[in-house]
Design a protein around this motif. Structure first.
Motif, PDB file in Angstrom:
ATOM      1  N   ALA A   1      66.220  12.477  20.795  1.00 29.56           N
ATOM      2  CA  ALA A   1      66.641  11.857  22.048  1.00 29.56           C
ATOM      3  C   ALA A   1      65.439  11.518  22.921  1.00 29.56           C
ATOM      4  O   ALA A   1      65.445  10.520  23.654  1.00 29.56           O
ATOM      5  N   VAL A   2      64.386  12.339  22.855  1.00 30.62           N
ATOM      6  CA  VAL A   2      63.163  12.049  23.608  1.00 30.62           C
ATOM      7  C   VAL A   2      62.564  10.737  23.146  1.00 30.62           C
ATOM      8  O   VAL A   2      62.164   9.885  23.937  1.00 30.62           O
ATOM      9  N   TRP A   3      62.500  10.553  21.815  1.00 34.39           N
ATOM     10  CA  TRP A   3      61.959   9.307  21.290  1.00 34.39           C
ATOM     11  C   TRP A   3      62.855   8.123  21.663  1.00 34.39           C
ATOM     12  O   TRP A   3      62.366   7.041  22.002  1.00 34.39           O
ATOM     13  N   ALA A   4      64.162   8.325  21.595  1.00 35.96           N
ATOM     14  CA  ALA A   4      65.078   7.250  21.962  1.00 35.96           C
ATOM     15  C   ALA A   4      64.894   6.844  23.416  1.00 35.96           C
ATOM     16  O   ALA A   4      64.914   5.660  23.766  1.00 35.96           O
ATOM     17  N   LEU A   5      64.684   7.850  24.290  1.00 36.90           N
ATOM     18  CA  LEU A   5      64.461   7.556  25.701  1.00 36.90           C
ATOM     19  C   LEU A   5      63.175   6.769  25.895  1.00 36.90           C
ATOM     20  O   LEU A   5      63.123   5.825  26.699  1.00 36.90           O
ATOM     21  N   SER A   6      62.132   7.135  25.153  1.00 41.06           N
ATOM     22  CA  SER A   6      60.870   6.405  25.253  1.00 41.06           C
ATOM     23  C   SER A   6      61.042   4.942  24.872  1.00 41.06           C
ATOM     24  O   SER A   6      60.513   4.036  25.520  1.00 41.06           O
ATOM     25  N   VAL A   7      61.805   4.700  23.796  1.00 43.57           N
ATOM     26  CA  VAL A   7      62.048   3.315  23.374  1.00 43.57           C
ATOM     27  C   VAL A   7      62.887   2.581  24.409  1.00 43.57           C
ATOM     28  O   VAL A   7      62.622   1.413  24.725  1.00 43.57           O
ATOM     29  N   ASP A   8      63.892   3.257  24.962  1.00 44.30           N
ATOM     30  CA  ASP A   8      64.735   2.630  25.983  1.00 44.30           C
ATOM     31  C   ASP A   8      63.899   2.226  27.195  1.00 44.30           C
ATOM     32  O   ASP A   8      64.084   1.128  27.751  1.00 44.30           O
TER      33      ASP A   8
ATOM     34  N   ALA B   1      60.666   1.583  27.227  1.00 42.81           N
ATOM     35  CA  ALA B   1      59.814   0.464  26.826  1.00 42.81           C
ATOM     36  C   ALA B   1      60.607  -0.831  26.777  1.00 42.81           C
ATOM     37  O   ALA B   1      60.131  -1.899  27.198  1.00 42.81           O
ATOM     38  N   ASP B   2      61.850  -0.778  26.279  1.00 44.48           N
ATOM     39  CA  ASP B   2      62.697  -1.968  26.250  1.00 44.48           C
ATOM     40  C   ASP B   2      62.985  -2.488  27.658  1.00 44.48           C
ATOM     41  O   ASP B   2      63.045  -3.700  27.888  1.00 44.48           O
ATOM     42  N   ARG B   3      63.168  -1.563  28.603  1.00 43.28           N
ATOM     43  CA  ARG B   3      63.504  -1.952  29.973  1.00 43.28           C
ATOM     44  C   ARG B   3      62.414  -2.825  30.587  1.00 43.28           C
ATOM     45  O   ARG B   3      62.692  -3.731  31.372  1.00 43.28           O
ATOM     46  N   TYR B   4      61.166  -2.558  30.212  1.00 47.00           N
ATOM     47  CA  TYR B   4      60.054  -3.300  30.800  1.00 47.00           C
ATOM     48  C   TYR B   4      59.546  -4.422  29.894  1.00 47.00           C
ATOM     49  O   TYR B   4      58.502  -5.009  30.162  1.00 47.00           O
TER      50      TYR B   4
ATOM     51  N   TRP C   1      50.748  -4.343  23.585  1.00 46.53           N
ATOM     52  CA  TRP C   1      49.802  -3.667  24.487  1.00 46.53           C
ATOM     53  C   TRP C   1      50.524  -2.624  25.337  1.00 46.53           C
ATOM     54  O   TRP C   1      49.998  -1.541  25.590  1.00 46.53           O
ATOM     55  N   ARG C   2      51.725  -2.954  25.765  1.00 48.89           N
ATOM     56  CA  ARG C   2      52.482  -1.988  26.578  1.00 48.89           C
ATOM     57  C   ARG C   2      52.808  -0.732  25.774  1.00 48.89           C
ATOM     58  O   ARG C   2      52.703   0.393  26.278  1.00 48.89           O
ATOM     59  N   LEU C   3      53.186  -0.919  24.517  1.00 40.62           N
ATOM     60  CA  LEU C   3      53.478   0.235  23.660  1.00 40.62           C
ATOM     61  C   LEU C   3      52.215   1.054  23.393  1.00 40.62           C
ATOM     62  O   LEU C   3      52.268   2.290  23.347  1.00 40.62           O
ATOM     63  N   CYS C   4      51.088   0.387  23.228  1.00 44.08           N
ATOM     64  CA  CYS C   4      49.832   1.108  23.032  1.00 44.08           C
ATOM     65  C   CYS C   4      49.512   1.961  24.252  1.00 44.08           C
ATOM     66  O   CYS C   4      49.078   3.115  24.125  1.00 44.08           O
ATOM     67  N   ARG C   5      49.719   1.420  25.439  1.00 43.86           N
ATOM     68  CA  ARG C   5      49.445   2.184  26.662  1.00 43.86           C
ATOM     69  C   ARG C   5      50.357   3.395  26.749  1.00 43.86           C
ATOM     70  O   ARG C   5      49.964   4.454  27.235  1.00 43.86           O
ATOM     71  N   ARG C   6      51.591   3.240  26.284  1.00 38.96           N
ATOM     72  CA  ARG C   6      52.540   4.348  26.374  1.00 38.96           C
ATOM     73  C   ARG C   6      52.246   5.446  25.364  1.00 38.96           C
ATOM     74  O   ARG C   6      52.550   6.614  25.615  1.00 38.96           O
ATOM     75  N   THR C   7      51.704   5.097  24.215  1.00 41.17           N
ATOM     76  CA  THR C   7      51.483   6.090  23.169  1.00 41.17           C
ATOM     77  C   THR C   7      50.068   6.638  23.149  1.00 41.17           C
ATOM     78  O   THR C   7      49.807   7.663  22.527  1.00 41.17           O
ATOM     79  N   GLY C   8      49.153   5.934  23.823  1.00 39.66           N
ATOM     80  CA  GLY C   8      47.767   6.382  23.799  1.00 39.66           C
ATOM     81  C   GLY C   8      47.027   5.989  22.536  1.00 39.66           C
ATOM     82  O   GLY C   8      45.890   6.398  22.327  1.00 39.66           O
ATOM     83  N   ARG C   9      47.657   5.188  21.672  1.00 44.47           N
ATOM     84  CA  ARG C   9      46.982   4.736  20.462  1.00 44.47           C
ATOM     85  C   ARG C   9      46.039   3.600  20.808  1.00 44.47           C
ATOM     86  O   ARG C   9      46.320   2.792  21.697  1.00 44.47           O
ATOM     87  N   PRO C  10      44.886   3.508  20.114  1.00 41.48           N
ATOM     88  CA  PRO C  10      43.941   2.430  20.397  1.00 41.48           C
ATOM     89  C   PRO C  10      44.530   1.079  20.057  1.00 41.48           C
ATOM     90  O   PRO C  10      45.294   0.935  19.118  1.00 41.48           O
TER      91      PRO C  10
END
Length: 336
Positions: free
Chosen positions: A255-262, A264-267, A319-328
């Motif tokens: 559910a934590v991962w689902a919330l993160s995706v939700d 990210a989708d919102r923005y 780029w937004r997903l990279c910022r959220r995950t901290g991946r380069p």
């Protein structure tokens, strides 16, 4: 309109419940980084605001709670306020409550109380620590940042990496466990049942929350790491959640991962989900960003959201997903 309705506060004072520390909590280098930046015990803060950023489930709240518990036990602070900062109202309300206690004044308008509290923090010689946990939107804390003060410190936890949150503040990236940390954690939780523990840690991306809930499930069901991996190969992670979540976790890892995706989708107008679906089919060690901006991927994304999409829209989402995950992520070799 205000009225006095509180007895003088007793020091030290705590506002808001600080989360309990996890059983078998692992001391991590980030714990030391956080403490070092805030200076030695008995001194004013060296860095007055630190932002712990990382994806959901890496242990940001536990890091902040560890610091709060240590400082409270050491009597390093006179005032400790823990705020679950998931909305603007969720920040204003505890601020106003804290103002009522430290200033002895209840404000009819909580926003007035919040302003009173921030002014008190700026002018007091009391030592204080404010924790803003799980900031989900920079707008929620606009105008509500605790002030820089020689006797105060602020710690923020968030999945976001927006400039509005990080600029002018000390940023600490919080990642998943290292291989050594993951094995040490599983050994502490499971004892000697460690056959294929390294493979299990890899299966779960060494995510602390996932490992904690997997360990609880294995203990509840009497499973070894190898047997759990067999189940994981044939079921969804959501089906392998323990009936009672450990360490007061409010949410199962799926559910934590689902919330993160939700979020990210919102923005991103819903583009995060199709971008992640494409990424899941490709090499996790690095995907050129040009792959995501091909005509084929852009078309898939447009069909998914039922509206016009261009390459820039998809690139912005990556780029937004990279910022959220901290991946380069870089224009030439990037990728989530």
């Amino acid at each position: 309109m205000t009225f006095v309705g509180h007895q003088p506060v007793t020091w030290p004072h705590q506002g808001g419940p600080v989360p309990a520390l996890a059983v078998r909590r692992l001391d991590r280098p980030v714990d030391r980084d956080l403490a070092a930046a805030l200076g030695p015990a008995g001194a004013g803060a060296v860095v007055v605001c630190q932002v712990l950023a990382g994806l959901g489930g890496v242990g940001k709240t536990q890091l902040a709670a560890g610091l709060a518990h240590r400082w409270w036990a050491q009597r390093r602070v006179d005032l400790l306020v823990w705020v679950s900062a998931t909305s603007r109202t969720a920040v204003i309300t505890p601020y106003a409550q804290a103002a009522a206690h430290v200033a002895g004044v209840d404000d009819a308008d909580p926003a007035v109380g919040a302003t009173r509290f921030l002014a008190w923090l700026a002018g007091t010689d009391r030592r204080w620590l404010i924790v803003l946990d799980d900031v989900t939107d920079p707008e929620d804390v606009k105008g509500l940042w605790p002030p820089p003060a020689p006797t105060g410190a602020t710690v923020v936890t968030t999945r976001r990496r927006d400039a509005a949150l990080l600029d002018g503040r000390h940023h600490i990236d919080v990642g998943v466990f290292t291989k050594t940390e993951a094995m040490a954690y599983l050994h502490a939780k499971l004892g000697g049942r460690l056959a294929e523990a390294d493979l299990l840690a890899a299966d779960l991306g060494r995510l602390p929350l996932a490992l904690a809930q997997a360990a609880a499930y294995m203990k509840d069901q009497g499973l070894t790491c190898a047997r759990y991996r067999q189940r994981l190969a044939g079921r969804r992670l959501a089906d392998l959640s323990p009936q009672a979540l450990p360490d007061d976790h409010p949410t199962a890892v799926a559910a934590v991962w689902a919330l993160s995706v939700d979020l990210a989708d919102r923005y991103s107008r819903g583009l995060a989900t199709p971008v992640l679906v494409v990424a899941a089919l490709l090499d996790p060690n690095g995907i050129p960003i040009s792959v995501f901006t091909t005509g084929a991927v852009v078309e898939v994304c447009a069909r998914r959201i039922g509206g016009p999409v261009d390459a820039d829209d998809v690139a912005d989402t990556v780029w937004r997903l990279c910022r959220r995950t901290g991946r380069p992520c870089s224009a030439s070799t990037g990728g989530p």
